[in-house]
Structure formats: structure tokens, C-alpha cells
Design an enzyme around this catalytic site. Structure first.
Site, PDB file in Angstrom:
ATOM      1  N   SER A 136       9.792  -7.867  -0.739  1.00  0.00           N
ATOM      2  CA  SER A 136       9.135  -8.273  -2.162  1.00  0.00           C
ATOM      3  C   SER A 136       9.174  -9.795  -2.385  1.00  0.00           C
ATOM      4  CB  SER A 136       9.720  -7.540  -3.253  1.00  0.00           C
ATOM      5  OG  SER A 136       9.475  -7.978  -4.406  1.00  0.00           O
ATOM      6  N   TYR A 161      17.146  -4.771  -7.573  1.00  0.00           N
ATOM      7  CA  TYR A 161      15.944  -4.326  -6.853  1.00  0.00           C
ATOM      8  C   TYR A 161      15.698  -5.363  -5.693  1.00  0.00           C
ATOM      9  CZ  TYR A 161      10.990  -4.219  -5.297  1.00  0.00           C
ATOM     10  OH  TYR A 161       9.624  -4.054  -4.709  1.00  0.00           O
TER      11      TYR A 161
HETATM   12  N1  LIG Z   1       3.267  -2.875  -6.040  1.00  0.00           N
HETATM   13  C1  LIG Z   1       3.842  -4.116  -5.920  1.00  0.00           C
HETATM   14  O1  LIG Z   1       3.362  -4.779  -6.696  1.00  0.00           O
HETATM   15  C2  LIG Z   1       4.824  -4.364  -4.996  1.00  0.00           C
HETATM   16  C3  LIG Z   1       5.465  -5.537  -4.816  1.00  0.00           C
HETATM   17  C4  LIG Z   1       6.454  -5.975  -4.037  1.00  0.00           C
HETATM   18  C5  LIG Z   1       6.914  -5.012  -3.170  1.00  0.00           C
HETATM   19  N2  LIG Z   1       6.612  -3.675  -3.197  1.00  0.00           N
HETATM   20  C6  LIG Z   1       7.005  -2.569  -2.488  1.00  0.00           C
HETATM   21  O2  LIG Z   1       5.864  -2.095  -1.692  1.00  0.00           O
HETATM   22  C7  LIG Z   1       6.243  -0.572  -1.339  1.00  0.00           C
HETATM   23  C8  LIG Z   1       5.002   0.069  -1.824  1.00  0.00           C
HETATM   24  O3  LIG Z   1       5.005  -0.012  -3.314  1.00  0.00           O
HETATM   25  P1  LIG Z   1       4.269   0.866  -4.329  1.00  0.00           P
HETATM   26  O4  LIG Z   1       3.755  -0.142  -5.306  1.00  0.00           O
HETATM   27  O5  LIG Z   1       3.129   1.515  -3.390  1.00  0.00           O
HETATM   28  O6  LIG Z   1       5.414   1.821  -4.833  1.00  0.00           O
HETATM   29  P2  LIG Z   1       4.988   3.438  -5.176  1.00  0.00           P
HETATM   30  O7  LIG Z   1       6.369   3.747  -5.999  1.00  0.00           O
HETATM   31  O8  LIG Z   1       3.702   3.665  -5.648  1.00  0.00           O
HETATM   32  O9  LIG Z   1       5.201   3.829  -3.711  1.00  0.00           O
HETATM   33  C9  LIG Z   1       6.495   4.411  -3.269  1.00  0.00           C
HETATM   34  C10 LIG Z   1       6.378   5.672  -2.804  1.00  0.00           C
HETATM   35  O10 LIG Z   1       7.687   5.890  -2.179  1.00  0.00           O
HETATM   36  C11 LIG Z   1       8.046   7.392  -2.502  1.00  0.00           C
HETATM   37  N3  LIG Z   1       9.458   7.570  -2.281  1.00  0.00           N
HETATM   38  C12 LIG Z   1      10.356   6.644  -2.986  1.00  0.00           C
HETATM   39  N4  LIG Z   1      11.678   7.160  -2.824  1.00  0.00           N
HETATM   40  C13 LIG Z   1      11.558   7.935  -1.618  1.00  0.00           C
HETATM   41  C14 LIG Z   1      12.472   8.586  -0.917  1.00  0.00           C
HETATM   42  N5  LIG Z   1      13.847   8.537  -1.068  1.00  0.00           N
HETATM   43  N6  LIG Z   1      12.092   9.191   0.207  1.00  0.00           N
HETATM   44  C15 LIG Z   1      10.604   9.600   0.223  1.00  0.00           C
HETATM   45  N7  LIG Z   1       9.744   8.869  -0.402  1.00  0.00           N
HETATM   46  C16 LIG Z   1      10.220   8.190  -1.658  1.00  0.00           C
HETATM   47  C17 LIG Z   1       7.512   7.368  -3.944  1.00  0.00           C
HETATM   48  O11 LIG Z   1       7.293   8.999  -4.028  1.00  0.00           O
HETATM   49  C18 LIG Z   1       6.067   6.706  -4.101  1.00  0.00           C
HETATM   50  O12 LIG Z   1       5.146   7.803  -3.589  1.00  0.00           O
HETATM   51  C19 LIG Z   1       7.765  -0.502  -1.991  1.00  0.00           C
HETATM   52  O13 LIG Z   1       8.619  -0.681  -0.788  1.00  0.00           O
HETATM   53  C20 LIG Z   1       7.711  -1.328  -3.021  1.00  0.00           C
HETATM   54  O14 LIG Z   1       9.170  -1.951  -3.286  1.00  0.00           O
HETATM   55  C21 LIG Z   1       5.622  -3.298  -4.144  1.00  0.00           C
END
Ligand SMILES: NC(=O)c1ccc[n+]([C@@H]2O[C@H](COP(=O)([O-])OP(=O)(O)OC[C@H]3O[C@@H](n4cnc5c(N)ncnc54)[C@H](O)[C@@H]3O)[C@@H](O)[C@H]2O)c1
Length: 327
Positions: A136, A161
């Protein structure tokens, strides 16, 4: 850009019912890659949104879904035991969100550290060499040098985080060093678009404005973010999966820093409605500015973000109105 993965390539995508995981999985399924999807469908935000993303994916014959938790080592072992054909892992499941980490620290340790370690260690035990995972932009903390480069020091996270994401990069490096795994960490910069996350500003603001409710504008609207459209992120992830470098960290950002006030103006313009703004100070754990230096992603992944914030916000709002049946 389309990548020609070898015939019968199988990729495990964790978090496949999540925002980014859904879009990556859909794109890969459309290019005939077999996907093993995994998600615990937790209720951090509206589970129905996760289910409706997953329903779209389940229409593809080349999608197999496991509901389960990465914290459960036996579950992770079972998925990998039952699918010896997995060639690569795209690890996107995590507990996301900076603010929630102030109130729920243990969730971040359990999912982002224990879950991450369960997965990468079982990948090693099952001889899966290629491991691409989400980091991130928050790892840059209060970095003052703009734009943020992957060469910059990121040893001072300002939220748990961010600390958990930096820890992922360190764990991945040790697995690369010890076991020769190909590990690529992707530092995403504020991703937005259709089927986006209900806990993020674009969704929250759109919903509140439509419902005539006030919006909280942190740092008095002076905050800046490098908002990156989902299709551009998907291209960067696919390139990383395709290339599988031995050990890399990449910034995936739009390479433009947009002020929150302008972002809100665009939402208002697209909705044809004014926001009721509640001006607030910056929140603990939040950073004032993010801006990606994407030189190395351009060179090594041909990463070339195409979507302007003006077009991207329009696409999100068109989706939102259609999905929630708003006239
Ligand atoms: N969206 C953003 O702007 C952003 C920015 C930086 C980093 N990220 C990273 O990108 C990745 C995806 O983010 P996103 O925005 O799609 O988030 P999101 O919350 O929509 O997707 C994450 C998914 O992981 C699942 N999950 C969480 N914990 C779990 C566990 N213990 N076991 C199994 N499944 C689990 C959740 O149910 C969810 O569907 C994450 O690692 C997030 O930290 C996202």
C-alpha cells in the site's frame, strides 16, 4: 494490454470477492486463465456487495471458489492440497483501511500478518514460486519527498495498517532470499471505480450526497490523493503476474495528486447536487498527501495509467446509480 498466459495457467486469487480481487479475477477469467478464488466474505463492509461480485465470477466455468479464512492454516493447506495445478498466487485478501486499524489492531495482525505468513509458507511447501501481493502507498507514512519513490525509506509507518503492509514486504523478502520465491509487492495508491469499497471516500460521499446527509471533509479538504482507477491497477497486477520478477516492489498509482476539494466538486458535478460539508481536522494515522513515482513500474511493467479522475468519477457514479437503481 493483453497477456498470453500459458494454456491452462491456474492462479490462486485471495480476496476474490473484494473490490480489487473481483476485477483482477474477472479480467483473468476472460483471458481463459483458471482461477481458484478464496475469500472469507467478512462483514467489514456490506456482504451483499461481496456476494454480488462473486456471483458474477461464478458464472465462469474456469472459476472455483473457496469460502474460508486465511488465519486458518488447515484451510490454507486444504486449498493448496486440493489444487496442485496452481502456478501463481495473487494475494489481495487483507484487512484494509487505515482508520479501522486504530480501533481493531488485532484484526490487522491476524489477517495481514498471520494470514499472510500462512499463505506464503504453504506456497513454499507446495512449490508455488510466483507470489504477487498487495502492499500500500500508506507505507510511505509522512514521507515529505514528492513523488514517493520505491527507493525512499519506509521505516516509519504511522498506522498499524501501514506497519502490517511493510511487514508483508519484509516477510516476502525473506522467502525470496531463503527459498528462491519470486515475490512482487504492489503499493496501490487509493484505488477507485465500479464495485468500489463502501468505506472509501468516493462511495461514502456519493451515498451521503444522494441521501441529503452531510459528508466529513478531513483536513478541511486540503488532503491530496493519487487516485488510481481500477482498470489501471488491474493492468499493473496482470503485468506483475505475467512477468514474475525475482523480487520487486512497485508503485501502482496514477502519478497525479488530486486535492480532496476538487474531488468533491467532481462528485457534485456528476450528481448534479451540492454536498453538505462538515470540515474536520486531519485524522490520526492519515497522511496529507500521496503521489506515486511510477518510473520503475513504467520501465518493468509497461505500466501506463490511462484514466483521468474526471472520467473515472463519472464511471463510478454511472455504476453506482445503475447498481442501486437510482434515477
Ligand atoms: N483499495 C485501495 O485503495 C487499496 C490501496 C492500497 C492497498 N490496498 C490493498 O489491496 C488489497 C485489496 O483491497 P480491496 O480494496 O480490494 O479491499 P477489500 O476489502 O474489498 O478486499 C479484501 C477481501 O479480502 C477478504 N478477506 C479479508 N480478510 C480475510 C481473511 N482473513 N481470509 C480470507 N479473506 C479475507 C475480504 O472479505 C475482502 O473481500 C488489500 O490487500 C488492501 O490492503 C487497497
Amino acid at each position: 494490454m493483453n497477456y498470453n498466459f500459458k494454456p491452462n495457467t491456474t492462479i490462486l486469487v485471495t480476496g476474490s470477492a473484494g473490490f480489487i480481487g473481483f476485477h483482477v479475477t474477472k479480467k483473468l477469467l476472460e483471458t481463459n486463465v483458471n482461477i481458484i478464488g478464496l475469500d472469507n466474505l467478512n462483514d467489514y463492509y456490506d456482504v451483499n456487495l461481496k456476494k454480488s461480485r462473486n456471483k458474477i465470477l461464478k458464472e465462469f466455468d474456469n472459476y472455483k471458489f473457496y469460502k474460508g479464512d486465511l488465519k486458518d492454516l488447515n484451510f490454507v493447506k486444504k486449498v493448496l492440497d486440493e489444487n496442485p495445478s496452481i502456478d501463481k498466487i495473487c494475494h489481495l485478501a487483507a484487512q484494509a483501511g487505515v482508520r479501522y486499524s486504530l480501533t481493531h489492531p488485532h484484526t490487522y495482525i491476524q489477517t495481514n500478518i498471520v494470514g499472510f505468513t500462512n499463505l506464503i509458507d504453504e506456497a513454499k511447501n507446495h512449490n508455488i514460486k510466483d507470489f504477487i501481493y498487495a502492499s500500500s502507498s500508506s507505507v510511505y507514512g509522512k514521507n515529505e519527498k514528492i513523488p514517493f519513490s520505491v527507493e525512499d525509506n519506509v521505516d516509519k509507518p504511522i498506522s498499524l495498517y501501514a506497519a502490517s503492509k511493510k511487514a508483508n514486504e519484509l516477510i516476502a523478502h525473506s522467502y525470496h532470499h531463503l527459498y528462491g520465491m519470486n515475490c512482487t509487492g504492489l503499493r496501490f495508491f487509493t484505488v477507485y471505480g465500479p464495485y468500489g469499497r463502501p468505506d472509501m471516500a468516493l462511495f461514502l460521499f456519493t451515498k451521503a450526497i444522494l441521501e441529503n446527509k452531510p459528508i466529513k471533509v478531513f483536513n478541511h479538504g486540503k488532503m491530496k490523493r493519487d487516485f488510481t482507477y481500477i482498470d489501471d491497477i488491474v493492468s499493473g497486477i496482470l503485468a506483475s503476474l505475467y512477468k514474475s520478477y525475482p523480487y520487486e516492489i512497485f508503485n501502482l498509482g496514477n502519478h497525479k495528486s488530486i486535492e480532496l476539494n476538487y474531488f468533491i466538486e467532481l462528485i457534485e458535478k456528476n450528481l448534479g447536487k451540492k454536498a453538505q460539508k462538515q470540515m474536520m481536522d486531519i485524522q490520526p494515522g492519515d497522511v496529507e498527501n500521496t503521489f506515486a513515482d511510477i518510473k520503475s513500474s513504467q520501465e518493468k511493467l509497461n505500466f501506463d495509467p490511462q484514466t483521468s479522475i474526471e472520467d473515472g468519477i463519472k464511471k463510478f457514479i454511472d455504476w453506482y446509480k445503475n447498481y442501486y437503481k437510482i434515477k
